[in-house]
Motif scaffolding. Structure first.
Motif, PDB file in Angstrom:
ATOM      1  N   LEU A 234       0.054  13.411  15.796  1.00  0.00           N
ATOM      2  CA  LEU A 234      -0.792  12.486  16.545  1.00  0.00           C
ATOM      3  C   LEU A 234      -0.567  12.666  18.045  1.00  0.00           C
ATOM      4  O   LEU A 234      -1.524  12.771  18.821  1.00  0.00           O
ATOM      5  CB  LEU A 234      -0.509  11.040  16.117  1.00  0.00           C
ATOM      6  CG  LEU A 234      -1.375   9.959  16.777  1.00  0.00           C
ATOM      7  CD1 LEU A 234      -2.857  10.234  16.538  1.00  0.00           C
ATOM      8  CD2 LEU A 234      -0.993   8.571  16.266  1.00  0.00           C
ATOM      9  N   ALA A 235       0.682  12.724  18.444  1.00  0.00           N
ATOM     10  CA  ALA A 235       0.990  12.944  19.859  1.00  0.00           C
ATOM     11  C   ALA A 235       0.522  14.323  20.314  1.00  0.00           C
ATOM     12  O   ALA A 235       0.051  14.493  21.441  1.00  0.00           O
ATOM     13  CB  ALA A 235       2.486  12.794  20.107  1.00  0.00           C
ATOM     14  N   ALA A 236       0.642  15.322  19.433  1.00  0.00           N
ATOM     15  CA  ALA A 236       0.206  16.673  19.792  1.00  0.00           C
ATOM     16  C   ALA A 236      -1.299  16.726  20.016  1.00  0.00           C
ATOM     17  O   ALA A 236      -1.779  17.351  20.975  1.00  0.00           O
ATOM     18  CB  ALA A 236       0.622  17.660  18.710  1.00  0.00           C
ATOM     19  N   MET A 237      -2.077  16.058  19.158  1.00  0.00           N
ATOM     20  CA  MET A 237      -3.532  16.070  19.334  1.00  0.00           C
ATOM     21  C   MET A 237      -3.937  15.347  20.613  1.00  0.00           C
ATOM     22  O   MET A 237      -4.876  15.767  21.299  1.00  0.00           O
ATOM     23  CB  MET A 237      -4.217  15.465  18.108  1.00  0.00           C
ATOM     24  CG  MET A 237      -4.247  16.394  16.905  1.00  0.00           C
ATOM     25  SD  MET A 237      -5.260  15.781  15.528  1.00  0.00           S
ATOM     26  CE  MET A 237      -4.169  14.547  14.814  1.00  0.00           C
TER      27      MET A 237
ATOM     28  N   TRP B 155      -8.926   9.764  12.951  1.00  0.00           N
ATOM     29  CA  TRP B 155      -9.733   9.435  14.125  1.00  0.00           C
ATOM     30  C   TRP B 155      -9.599  10.519  15.192  1.00  0.00           C
ATOM     31  O   TRP B 155     -10.584  10.960  15.780  1.00  0.00           O
ATOM     32  CB  TRP B 155      -9.315   8.078  14.683  1.00  0.00           C
ATOM     33  CG  TRP B 155     -10.132   7.644  15.862  1.00  0.00           C
ATOM     34  CD1 TRP B 155      -9.852   7.851  17.181  1.00  0.00           C
ATOM     35  CD2 TRP B 155     -11.382   6.955  15.828  1.00  0.00           C
ATOM     36  NE1 TRP B 155     -10.840   7.325  17.974  1.00  0.00           N
ATOM     37  CE2 TRP B 155     -11.797   6.765  17.166  1.00  0.00           C
ATOM     38  CE3 TRP B 155     -12.187   6.468  14.801  1.00  0.00           C
ATOM     39  CZ2 TRP B 155     -12.972   6.115  17.501  1.00  0.00           C
ATOM     40  CZ3 TRP B 155     -13.367   5.814  15.136  1.00  0.00           C
ATOM     41  CH2 TRP B 155     -13.749   5.653  16.467  1.00  0.00           C
ATOM     42  N   MET B 156      -8.359  10.967  15.428  1.00  0.00           N
ATOM     43  CA  MET B 156      -8.136  12.010  16.425  1.00  0.00           C
ATOM     44  C   MET B 156      -8.720  13.348  15.970  1.00  0.00           C
ATOM     45  O   MET B 156      -9.240  14.120  16.790  1.00  0.00           O
ATOM     46  CB  MET B 156      -6.642  12.170  16.713  1.00  0.00           C
ATOM     47  CG  MET B 156      -6.103  11.249  17.791  1.00  0.00           C
ATOM     48  SD  MET B 156      -7.024  11.331  19.355  1.00  0.00           S
ATOM     49  CE  MET B 156      -6.912  13.069  19.749  1.00  0.00           C
ATOM     50  N   MET B 157      -8.647  13.639  14.673  1.00  0.00           N
ATOM     51  CA  MET B 157      -9.259  14.871  14.175  1.00  0.00           C
ATOM     52  C   MET B 157     -10.757  14.871  14.447  1.00  0.00           C
ATOM     53  O   MET B 157     -11.340  15.893  14.819  1.00  0.00           O
ATOM     54  CB  MET B 157      -8.986  15.025  12.675  1.00  0.00           C
ATOM     55  CG  MET B 157      -7.539  15.282  12.313  1.00  0.00           C
ATOM     56  SD  MET B 157      -7.303  15.390  10.514  1.00  0.00           S
ATOM     57  CE  MET B 157      -5.587  14.860  10.353  1.00  0.00           C
ATOM     58  N   ARG B 158     -11.383  13.713  14.263  1.00  0.00           N
ATOM     59  CA  ARG B 158     -12.812  13.602  14.559  1.00  0.00           C
ATOM     60  C   ARG B 158     -13.063  13.826  16.041  1.00  0.00           C
ATOM     61  O   ARG B 158     -14.037  14.484  16.421  1.00  0.00           O
ATOM     62  CB  ARG B 158     -13.328  12.223  14.132  1.00  0.00           C
ATOM     63  CG  ARG B 158     -14.828  12.047  14.296  1.00  0.00           C
ATOM     64  CD  ARG B 158     -15.263  10.648  13.878  1.00  0.00           C
ATOM     65  NE  ARG B 158     -16.704  10.504  13.984  1.00  0.00           N
ATOM     66  CZ  ARG B 158     -17.363  10.234  15.116  1.00  0.00           C
ATOM     67  NH1 ARG B 158     -16.675  10.073  16.247  1.00  0.00           N
ATOM     68  NH2 ARG B 158     -18.670  10.124  15.122  1.00  0.00           N
TER      69      ARG B 158
ATOM     70  N   ASP C  38      -5.385  22.882  12.343  1.00  0.00           N
ATOM     71  CA  ASP C  38      -4.676  22.364  11.173  1.00  0.00           C
ATOM     72  C   ASP C  38      -3.537  21.477  11.660  1.00  0.00           C
ATOM     73  O   ASP C  38      -2.488  21.972  12.071  1.00  0.00           O
ATOM     74  CB  ASP C  38      -4.129  23.489  10.310  1.00  0.00           C
ATOM     75  CG  ASP C  38      -3.531  22.990   8.997  1.00  0.00           C
ATOM     76  OD1 ASP C  38      -3.336  21.767   8.868  1.00  0.00           O
ATOM     77  OD2 ASP C  38      -3.256  23.813   8.105  1.00  0.00           O
ATOM     78  N   PRO C  39      -3.710  20.143  11.632  1.00  0.00           N
ATOM     79  CA  PRO C  39      -2.662  19.238  12.132  1.00  0.00           C
ATOM     80  C   PRO C  39      -1.486  19.070  11.173  1.00  0.00           C
ATOM     81  O   PRO C  39      -0.488  18.478  11.558  1.00  0.00           O
ATOM     82  CB  PRO C  39      -3.409  17.904  12.300  1.00  0.00           C
ATOM     83  CG  PRO C  39      -4.864  18.233  12.204  1.00  0.00           C
ATOM     84  CD  PRO C  39      -4.940  19.413  11.317  1.00  0.00           C
TER      85      PRO C  39
END
Length: 673
Positions: free
Chosen positions: A103-106, A170-173, A463-464
């Protein structure tokens, strides 16, 4: 009547306009300041409006709106690990592998927001053995610890999994392009909850399909169903803009086609006339007009109707009839007159049939059912290349590698087409050796097929939950097979039983080995390429942190953060060897130089006329284009050919950090307006 709308807030439950709250929650609301109450109502209104689009919002314990969680997450400082990176300067810039909480990386990878073609990921399944949750995330999603394993008997295991997945989805979106696609792997344990969550975040109308892939062969289990399938949920950011591509046939598959009989329809290959398993009505024999032999399907059955089989047989210019030959398989299709003829007559009948069929053979453009190139073989069929789909996504189980209907909704892929779970383990064993302790690894065929369908040849795959690095391996292998240049961004933070952070020891190791061809099982053909390895640090990005960086740390941050608003798809920088230049540290895809006027936090950082002369000389010596991108704290000297980036302001802006609005540092809960 429309479906009820369910919305949840801490201590609050709304259903179809009714409100229920307990005494404890009422006391909490009374203690909140005015601004916090207003914000809560605004969030409720926004959530209710959002729910109105789809009719339902998933409710679970501890639920918070994903944007409320994400905005609390701060971008982090990072470190480029040159020793763990792979490839030359030109190769390593294309791909990235991040060691850190995803999450922090995104959030930190701001330059990729809205730039990713495909998010393809395999999150931890809620099995009691794979999923970790940190209870501190409920209050502070910035806490870097992965938490403890969530046990099978944990009564809140499903709500914890949802609280974990919601902000990440949400962040992936947010990372996807307007026409981007997400494909997320899951098993039966969280399938329904994930589906509802995906409907909520991506909206039901953007659901492209549900892939049901056969991960293993059925096993005899007397007490329950044999679990042989897992799932991939596929959603678009916008279904109207997303494109579902076709699966390309391999060169090997195309090589099987030829046209030795000059068939005007197209090239063709040999195919089987039989299907799996016996059938009472389709086990009969058919007689060859060339040899007189009777051929039956063995333990299988003829896959086509009897009427069609007879029609194809008679296209050899001979007539057939039904005949009981005493084989207890039903009436055979025999040469007409065979049943009533004696031995001498049968010999003459066969000679006439062979002569006629031989002339048909010599004529060319043989019928659909044929008897081998010389007429002396068992019956087979033609598979025409012109009638075989050049690729596609299946709506049901594929019968062959070449038969693929073009639509997708509820989709099933046989293990022969998508690989088995065991294949994934064996592939990983071959690359890195045994002892990696991974028990669930997606097969390359499955991941490659998804990438082929939903990522263009020059697209970006994120790819998270990178795990063992299958996605990176698949991208590199496809690039070689298709002469493509897809890029990958992998994020992984995980520890084995010994506390070993396997982003480096497994994920990076696998991708490095397939790039170089140095597999544990023996040398293979190198796939080529490279990647940069970044470690996400605990320190959060702000002006103070940026100004405190040493020169190499500053260069690492600039390499990560830089993006060109006019050329987002290729906005990465190629780092030059450290120590070769005083100011020059990177070059972009247009051969323009990037210069850093920075030696240490306590040293002057100003673009003066003298410094600019040094920059010009470095650019000339390196053969660079005449535009200069310069990072410095001050710029007393300016010019038309200078692009100046102020430290720290421009650096923070590159990663989406607005010092005035500070969208990532809004703690809320104050009365200030």
């Amino acid at each position: 009547m429309s479906a009820p709308i369910l919305l949840a807030h801490p201590g609050h439950f709304f259903a179809a306009g009714r409100t229920r709250k307990n005494k404890a929650s009422r006391m909490k609301y009374e203690e909140l300041p005015r601004s916090a109450l207003i914000k809560l109502l605004q969030d409720y209104d926004a959530e209710r409006a959002e729910a109105g689009k789809d009719g339902i919002v998933l409710n679970y314990s501890g639920r918070a709106a994903p944007w409320q969680i994400v905005r609390q997450v701060k971008p982090r400082m990072c470190e480029l690990n040159k020793r763990a990176s792979v490839g030359g300067a030109a190769e390593e810039v294309a791909n990235e592998l991040w060691d850190g909480e995803n999450l922090a990386a995104m959030v930190t990878l701001y330059k990729y927001r809205g730039q990713v073609d495909l998010v393809l990921t395999d999150p931890p399944y809620n099995t009691g053995e794979d999923f970790r949750y940190n209870d501190k995330w409920d209050k502070d999603p910035n806490d870097p610890d992965m938490g403890e394993l969530v046990a099978k008997d944990d009564g809140s295991r499903h709500s914890k999994w949802l609280r974990f997945m919601t902000p990440r989805l949400w962040m992936m979106r947010e990372m996807l392009k307007p026409g981007g696609v997400i494909a997320i792997c899951i098993d039966h344990r969280e399938l329904y909850r994930l589906g509802m969550l995906m409907d909520e975040i991506f909206h039901e109308e953007n659901r492209l399909g549900i892939i049901n892939w056969q991960k293993t062969t059925p096993k005899n289990q007397s007490s329950k169903l044999s679990l042989t399938t897992e799932y991939v949920l596929v959603y678009a950011k916008s279904a109207e803009l997303a494109k579902t591509g076709l699966v390309e046939r391999s060169a090997l598959a195309d090589a099987r086609f030829g046209n030795i009989d000059n068939d005007p329809l197209s090239d063709w290959k040999q195919g089987d006339l039989t299907g799996k398993g016996a059938s009472k009505n389709a086990n009969y024999a058919i007689q060859s007009p060339f040899t007189g032999d009777f051929h039956h399907p063995g333990e299988r059955h003829w896959a086509n109707k009897r009427s069609a089989m007879k029609k194809w047989l008679e296209e050899w210019d001979v007539s057939y009839e039904d005949m009981d030959i005493g084989d207890k398989r039903g009436k055979a299709l025999a040469l007409k007159g065979w049943g009533a003829a004696n031995a001498t007559q049968r010999k003459a009948l066969l000679k006439r049939a062979a002569d006629v069929a031989g002339k048909r053979l010599d004529k060319g453009a043989w019928p659909y059912l044929y008897w081998g190139v010389d007429g002396q073989q068992k019956p087979v069929r033609k598979v025409y290349k012109a009638l075989v789909r050049q690729g596609g996504v299946p709506t049901t189980f594929w019968l062959e590698d070449d038969e693929a209907p073009p639509a997708i909704d509820g989709v099933s892929w046989l293990r022969t087409l998508s690989g088995r779970s065991r294949d994934g383990i064996e592939e990983l064993d071959a690359v890195v050796g045994k002892g990696h302790n991974f028990e669930t690894v997606k097969p390359l065929r499955l991941i490659k097929k998804i990438i082929q369908i939903w990522c263009r040849k020059d697209g970006i795959v994120l790819d998270p939950f990178a795990g063992s690095g299958t996605t990176g391996h698949a991208v590199l292998e496809l690039n070689q097979e298709q002469d493509a240049n897809r890029r990958f961004v992998l994020i992984e933070q995980g520890n084995d039983a010994k506390g070993d952070n396997y982003a480096k020891t497994l994920t990076a190791d696998r991708v490095k080995r397939v790039i170089t061809g140095k597999w544990k099982s023996g040398d293979r053909e190198p796939l080529g390429g490279g990647f940069r390895y970044f470690t996400l640090k605990r320190e959060k990005v702000d002006a103070t942190a940026v100004n405190a960086l040493a020169r190499e740390e500053m260069m690492d941050l600039l390499l990560v953060s830089y993006w060109d608003r006019n050329d987002k798809a290729k906005s990465y920088l190629k780092r030059l060897p450290v120590g070769e230049h005083k100011h020059l540290f990177a070059v972009n895809t247009r051969n323009e130089g990037f210069f850093l006027v920075w030696t240490a936090p306590d040293q002057p950082s100003a673009l003066t006329r003298t410094v600019f002369k040094e920059i010009v000389q470095e650019a000339k010596a390196a053969g660079l284009a005449g535009r200069y991108h310069v990072y410095a704290s001050l710029a007393p000297y300016t010019g038309n050919d200078i692009e100046f980036y102020k430290i720290p302001d421009k650096v923070l802006e590159h990663i989406g950090f607005n010092a005035r609005a500070d969208a990532f540092n809004n703690d809320g809960g104050t009365d200030a307006d």
